[in-house]
Design a protein around this motif. Structure first.
Motif, PDB file in Angstrom:
ATOM      1  N   SER A  58       0.948  -1.132   0.101  1.00  0.00           N
ATOM      2  CA  SER A  58      -0.012  -0.213  -0.079  1.00  0.00           C
ATOM      3  C   SER A  58       0.960   1.112  -0.195  1.00  0.00           C
ATOM      4  N   GLU A  78      -3.320  10.022  -4.261  1.00  0.00           N
ATOM      5  CA  GLU A  78      -3.826   8.979  -4.927  1.00  0.00           C
ATOM      6  C   GLU A  78      -3.336   7.810  -4.016  1.00  0.00           C
ATOM      7  N   ARG A  80      -2.678   3.592  -3.564  1.00  0.00           N
ATOM      8  CA  ARG A  80      -2.761   2.392  -4.427  1.00  0.00           C
ATOM      9  C   ARG A  80      -2.367   1.257  -3.353  1.00  0.00           C
ATOM     10  N   ASP A  82      -1.538  -2.260  -3.852  1.00  0.00           N
ATOM     11  CA  ASP A  82      -1.064  -3.326  -4.772  1.00  0.00           C
ATOM     12  C   ASP A  82      -0.506  -4.460  -4.166  1.00  0.00           C
TER      13      ASP A  82
END
Length: 84
Positions: A58, A78, A80, A82
């Protein structure tokens, strides 16, 4: 957490392989205690590695720019996730 798992592995190996030859106590199975510590150390090490993998998956990306039309500052965040 990862360091504690490695510590348990080291202590378990010492207790399992070194202590029985050096110190005999009636009713105490040093090999069994060492193997239990080795197993616990392995589980803690695996749990720590999984936790580190999830934490690193993260990330947050922040960027700031100025809108040329209005001259105002624009902040963009933002996040993310992943997770592998």
């Amino acid at each position: 957490m990862l360091g504690f798992g490695i510590f348990l592995l080291a202590v378990g190996a010492i207790v399992a392989f070194a202590v029985p030859g050096l110190w005999q106590v009636p009713g105490v199975d040093w090999m069994l205690i060492g193997y239990i510590l080795l197993g616990a150390g392995l589980l803690v090490t695996i749990a720590g590695a999984v936790q580190m993998a999830r934490r690193s998956g993260s990330r947050t990306v922040r960027s700031t720019s100025v809108d040329p039309g209005t001259g105002t500052r624009v902040d963009r965040v933002e996040r993310r996730d992943d997770i592998v």
